[in-house]
Each structure stands twice: as structure tokens, then as C-alpha cells.
Design a protein around this motif. Structure first.
Motif, PDB file in Angstrom:
ATOM      1  N   VAL A   1       0.856  -1.180   0.000  1.00 18.09           N
ATOM      2  CA  VAL A   1       0.000   0.000   0.000  1.00 18.09           C
ATOM      3  C   VAL A   1       0.895   1.235   0.000  1.00 18.09           C
ATOM      4  CG1 VAL A   1      -1.727   1.307   1.292  1.00 18.09           C
ATOM      5  CG2 VAL A   1      -1.870  -1.196   1.181  1.00 18.09           C
ATOM      6  N   GLU A   2       0.683   2.127  -0.988  1.00 15.31           N
ATOM      7  CA  GLU A   2       1.482   3.354  -1.094  1.00 15.31           C
ATOM      8  C   GLU A   2       0.814   4.552  -0.441  1.00 15.31           C
ATOM      9  OE1 GLU A   2       4.180   2.694  -5.029  1.00 15.31           O
ATOM     10  OE2 GLU A   2       2.278   3.727  -5.322  1.00 15.31           O
ATOM     11  N   ARG A   3      -0.497   4.657  -0.629  1.00 11.68           N
ATOM     12  CA  ARG A   3      -1.183   5.782   0.005  1.00 11.68           C
ATOM     13  C   ARG A   3      -2.688   5.581   0.002  1.00 11.68           C
ATOM     14  NH1 ARG A   3      -3.431  10.352  -2.316  1.00 11.68           N
ATOM     15  NH2 ARG A   3      -3.658  10.348  -4.559  1.00 11.68           N
ATOM     16  N   LEU A   4      -3.332   6.228   0.959  1.00 10.77           N
ATOM     17  CA  LEU A   4      -4.783   6.316   1.003  1.00 10.77           C
ATOM     18  C   LEU A   4      -5.198   7.298  -0.083  1.00 10.77           C
ATOM     19  CD1 LEU A   4      -7.554   5.925   2.427  1.00 10.77           C
ATOM     20  CD2 LEU A   4      -6.931   7.872   3.861  1.00 10.77           C
ATOM     21  N   ALA A   5      -6.129   6.900  -0.937  1.00 11.48           N
ATOM     22  CA  ALA A   5      -6.549   7.772  -2.033  1.00 11.48           C
ATOM     23  C   ALA A   5      -7.933   8.380  -1.806  1.00 11.48           C
ATOM     24  CB  ALA A   5      -6.532   7.007  -3.350  1.00 11.48           C
ATOM     25  N   GLY A   6      -8.795   7.722  -1.033  1.00  8.49           N
ATOM     26  CA  GLY A   6     -10.105   8.293  -0.793  1.00  8.49           C
ATOM     27  C   GLY A   6     -11.023   7.388  -0.004  1.00  8.49           C
ATOM     28  N   VAL A   7     -12.148   7.974   0.378  1.00  7.89           N
ATOM     29  CA  VAL A   7     -13.181   7.235   1.100  1.00  7.89           C
ATOM     30  C   VAL A   7     -14.527   7.868   0.759  1.00  7.89           C
ATOM     31  CG1 VAL A   7     -12.926   8.622   3.216  1.00  7.89           C
ATOM     32  CG2 VAL A   7     -13.906   6.330   3.343  1.00  7.89           C
ATOM     33  N   VAL A   8     -15.534   7.022   0.550  1.00  8.95           N
ATOM     34  CA  VAL A   8     -16.853   7.532   0.179  1.00  8.95           C
ATOM     35  C   VAL A   8     -17.914   6.478   0.481  1.00  8.95           C
ATOM     36  CG1 VAL A   8     -16.925   6.700  -2.213  1.00  8.95           C
ATOM     37  CG2 VAL A   8     -18.040   8.856  -1.631  1.00  8.95           C
ATOM     38  N   LEU A   9     -19.119   6.945   0.706  1.00 11.61           N
ATOM     39  CA  LEU A   9     -20.281   6.072   0.852  1.00 11.61           C
ATOM     40  C   LEU A   9     -20.953   5.942  -0.504  1.00 11.61           C
ATOM     41  CD1 LEU A   9     -22.390   4.665   2.815  1.00 11.61           C
ATOM     42  CD2 LEU A   9     -23.600   6.847   2.715  1.00 11.61           C
TER      43      LEU A   9
ATOM     44  N   ALA B   1     -15.239   3.787 -10.846  1.00 17.69           N
ATOM     45  CA  ALA B   1     -13.903   3.191 -11.000  1.00 17.69           C
ATOM     46  C   ALA B   1     -12.932   4.221 -11.566  1.00 17.69           C
ATOM     47  CB  ALA B   1     -13.966   1.964 -11.902  1.00 17.69           C
ATOM     48  N   HIS B   2     -13.359   4.978 -12.578  1.00 20.01           N
ATOM     49  CA  HIS B   2     -12.496   6.035 -13.128  1.00 20.01           C
ATOM     50  C   HIS B   2     -12.147   7.065 -12.061  1.00 20.01           C
ATOM     51  CE1 HIS B   2     -12.174   5.088 -17.393  1.00 20.01           C
ATOM     52  NE2 HIS B   2     -13.434   4.695 -17.369  1.00 20.01           N
ATOM     53  N   HIS B   3     -13.096   7.399 -11.230  1.00 20.44           N
ATOM     54  CA  HIS B   3     -12.877   8.346 -10.140  1.00 20.44           C
ATOM     55  C   HIS B   3     -11.785   7.846  -9.187  1.00 20.44           C
ATOM     56  CE1 HIS B   3     -13.740  11.165  -6.906  1.00 20.44           C
ATOM     57  NE2 HIS B   3     -13.937  10.142  -6.107  1.00 20.44           N
ATOM     58  N   ARG B   4     -11.888   6.596  -8.796  1.00 22.44           N
ATOM     59  CA  ARG B   4     -10.897   6.039  -7.865  1.00 22.44           C
ATOM     60  C   ARG B   4      -9.515   5.964  -8.510  1.00 22.44           C
ATOM     61  NH1 ARG B   4     -13.865   0.778  -6.252  1.00 22.44           N
ATOM     62  NH2 ARG B   4     -14.846   1.225  -8.252  1.00 22.44           N
ATOM     63  N   ILE B   5      -9.447   5.598  -9.774  1.00 19.60           N
ATOM     64  CA  ILE B   5      -8.151   5.548 -10.466  1.00 19.60           C
ATOM     65  C   ILE B   5      -7.538   6.943 -10.522  1.00 19.60           C
ATOM     66  CG2 ILE B   5      -7.005   5.129 -12.675  1.00 19.60           C
ATOM     67  CD1 ILE B   5      -9.137   2.850 -13.105  1.00 19.60           C
ATOM     68  N   ALA B   6      -8.325   7.920 -10.943  1.00 21.87           N
ATOM     69  CA  ALA B   6      -7.816   9.283 -11.098  1.00 21.87           C
ATOM     70  C   ALA B   6      -7.319   9.852  -9.773  1.00 21.87           C
ATOM     71  CB  ALA B   6      -8.893  10.189 -11.694  1.00 21.87           C
ATOM     72  N   THR B   7      -8.078   9.672  -8.713  1.00 23.00           N
ATOM     73  CA  THR B   7      -7.663  10.234  -7.425  1.00 23.00           C
ATOM     74  C   THR B   7      -6.457   9.489  -6.861  1.00 23.00           C
ATOM     75  OG1 THR B   7      -9.344   8.897  -6.298  1.00 23.00           O
ATOM     76  CG2 THR B   7      -9.924  11.175  -6.838  1.00 23.00           C
ATOM     77  N   ALA B   8      -6.350   8.212  -7.132  1.00 25.59           N
ATOM     78  CA  ALA B   8      -5.196   7.437  -6.656  1.00 25.59           C
ATOM     79  C   ALA B   8      -3.915   7.842  -7.374  1.00 25.59           C
ATOM     80  CB  ALA B   8      -5.442   5.948  -6.839  1.00 25.59           C
ATOM     81  N   LEU B   9      -4.028   8.223  -8.636  1.00 22.31           N
ATOM     82  CA  LEU B   9      -2.845   8.574  -9.426  1.00 22.31           C
ATOM     83  C   LEU B   9      -2.368  10.000  -9.205  1.00 22.31           C
ATOM     84  CD1 LEU B   9      -3.739   6.866 -12.818  1.00 22.31           C
ATOM     85  CD2 LEU B   9      -2.248   6.022 -10.995  1.00 22.31           C
TER      86      LEU B   9
ATOM     87  N   ASP C   1      -0.854  12.551  -7.236  1.00 26.40           N
ATOM     88  CA  ASP C   1      -0.090  12.773  -5.999  1.00 26.40           C
ATOM     89  C   ASP C   1      -0.289  14.167  -5.427  1.00 26.40           C
ATOM     90  OD1 ASP C   1       1.081  10.238  -5.764  1.00 26.40           O
ATOM     91  OD2 ASP C   1       2.621  10.751  -7.218  1.00 26.40           O
ATOM     92  N   GLY C   2      -0.810  15.092  -6.228  1.00 22.64           N
ATOM     93  CA  GLY C   2      -1.036  16.449  -5.755  1.00 22.64           C
ATOM     94  C   GLY C   2      -2.284  16.598  -4.910  1.00 22.64           C
ATOM     95  N   LEU C   3      -3.116  15.567  -4.884  1.00 20.47           N
ATOM     96  CA  LEU C   3      -4.352  15.622  -4.112  1.00 20.47           C
ATOM     97  C   LEU C   3      -4.192  14.920  -2.768  1.00 20.47           C
ATOM     98  CD1 LEU C   3      -7.098  14.633  -6.723  1.00 20.47           C
ATOM     99  CD2 LEU C   3      -6.601  16.903  -5.826  1.00 20.47           C
ATOM    100  N   PRO C   4      -4.827  15.464  -1.735  1.00 17.99           N
ATOM    101  CA  PRO C   4      -4.937  14.674  -0.503  1.00 17.99           C
ATOM    102  C   PRO C   4      -5.968  13.578  -0.747  1.00 17.99           C
ATOM    103  CG  PRO C   4      -6.186  16.712  -0.307  1.00 17.99           C
ATOM    104  CD  PRO C   4      -5.469  16.765  -1.649  1.00 17.99           C
ATOM    105  N   ALA C   5      -6.164  12.720   0.224  1.00 14.78           N
ATOM    106  CA  ALA C   5      -7.190  11.684   0.087  1.00 14.78           C
ATOM    107  C   ALA C   5      -8.532  12.353  -0.204  1.00 14.78           C
ATOM    108  CB  ALA C   5      -7.272  10.843   1.349  1.00 14.78           C
ATOM    109  N   TRP C   6      -9.257  11.806  -1.179  1.00 13.62           N
ATOM    110  CA  TRP C   6     -10.525  12.387  -1.608  1.00 13.62           C
ATOM    111  C   TRP C   6     -11.649  11.945  -0.678  1.00 13.62           C
ATOM    112  CZ3 TRP C   6     -15.402  11.024  -2.893  1.00 13.62           C
ATOM    113  CH2 TRP C   6     -16.158  11.957  -3.596  1.00 13.62           C
ATOM    114  N   PHE C   7     -12.585  12.859  -0.428  1.00 15.88           N
ATOM    115  CA  PHE C   7     -13.799  12.509   0.297  1.00 15.88           C
ATOM    116  C   PHE C   7     -14.892  13.486  -0.093  1.00 15.88           C
ATOM    117  CE2 PHE C   7     -11.436  15.470   2.864  1.00 15.88           C
ATOM    118  CZ  PHE C   7     -12.379  16.346   3.381  1.00 15.88           C
TER     119      PHE C   7
END
Length: 170
Positions: A77-85, A137-145, A147-153
Motif C-alpha cells: 500500500v502506497e497511500r490512502l486515495a479516498g473514502v466515500v459512501l 472506478a475512473h474516479h478512484r483511479i484518477a484520485t489514486a494517481l 499525488d497532488g491531491l490529498p485523500a478524496w472525500f
């Protein structure tokens, strides 16, 4: 998808009504910058590797376990990318709200293959040649890639559909 004994017990008590589950998903990259995807056996759609957390399991542990179980690929695991309901209604009528935590992961071992009954195929895809994927899925890929963004929520009061980060060309 086979349900764990924990989920079977909950469904036996609550039927098909709404149950909330903690889930994880992995945006797994290899050294060529390709993304690991699986073609789901329940709906035949390509998707990120994902699954439900087990009771007592930390999210990062769950994403490592799920990736190995489903694809035979070992990840770091390299980084937390986001969390959402997000809401899911399965073909059998089971209604769920999933609290999904997604991580960017790096493949560190194993050979990608179908490793359980949850996938029909597993494979590595260049970012510019992804099979059809959901907007989520595209959203999770984009936010994971990114590096300029903090974890998305989702901010309080914001809806997931209105906020999803778009991949270029998606």
C-alpha cells in the motif's frame, strides 16, 4: 460473489433490507504503470479489485488480502486515495451502503491470474487502454494517481455523482 459467514448471518437476521458494510478497493500499479483489473463473475463487468473488510481487520490489511485472494498479486500500500459512501443493490435484491476506502498500491510479487470464483479474468491494462469501467472506478483511479491531491472525500452535503473526479477522456 460468495458471501462470508458474517454477511450470511446478517442477511439471515435482516433479510434484503439495507445493511452498511466497510469495503476496500485497490488501484494496483505495476512497474509499467498499468492498472490491475478483474472481470467480475456476477455481472461480467471489468472493475478494480475490491471487497468487504472482515470484522477486526484494518482497511490496509483488507486491501492487501483481497488483492492476493482475487488475483494472486502481492501488493504494498502506497497511500490512502479516498473514502466515500455509495449504494449497491445486488441482483438478488440485497440492498447495501458501502463505505469504500481505496488505496493506491504497488505490485511487489505474484503473477496476475484468476485466483477465486469472484473473477472471470484478471489483467494489467495501460491507462490509455482501459476496458469499459464505471464512472466510480475512473474516479478512484484518477484520485489514486494524482499525488497532488490529498485523500478524496465527499464534503458534508455533497453527493458522490456530482463530485467524481474525471479521468481525461472519460
Amino acid at each position: 460473489m460468495p458471501a462470508s459467514d458474517y454477511v450470511k448471518d446478517l442477511r439471515a437476521k435482516y433479510g434484503q433490507g439495507l445493511i452498511m458494510f466497510p469495503t476496500v478497493s485497490a488501484v494496483v500499479l505495476n512497474d509499467r504503470g498499468e492498472v490491475l483489473l478483474g472481470q467480475r463473475s456476477d455481472n461480467r463487468q471489468w472493475a478494480l479489485i475490491a471487497g468487504m473488510m472482515d470484522p477486526g481487520e484494518q482497511p490496509a490489511e483488507a486491501v492487501v488480502r483481497e488483492t492476493l485472494e482475487e488475483t494472486n498479486v502481492q501488493v504494498k500500500v502506497e497511500r490512502l486515495a479516498g473514502v466515500v459512501l455509495h449504494e449497491v443493490v445486488y441482483g438478488n435484491g440485497d440492498h447495501c451502503q458501502m463505505v469504500n476506502t481505496w488505496f493506491r498500491c504497488r505490485a511487489v510479487g505474484g503473477e496476475a491470474r484468476v485466483n477465486d470464483s469472484e473473477s472471470l479474468e484478471v489483467g494489467w491494462f495501460p491507462l490509455g487502454e482501459l476496458p469499459p469501467l464505471t464512472r466510480f472506478a475512473h474516479h478512484r483511479i484518477a484520485t489514486a494517481l494524482d499525488d497532488g491531491l490529498p485523500a478524496w472525500f465527499a464534503r458534508p452535503g455533497e453527493a458522490l455523482d456530482d463530485l467524481m473526479y474525471r479521468m481525461p477522456g472519460a
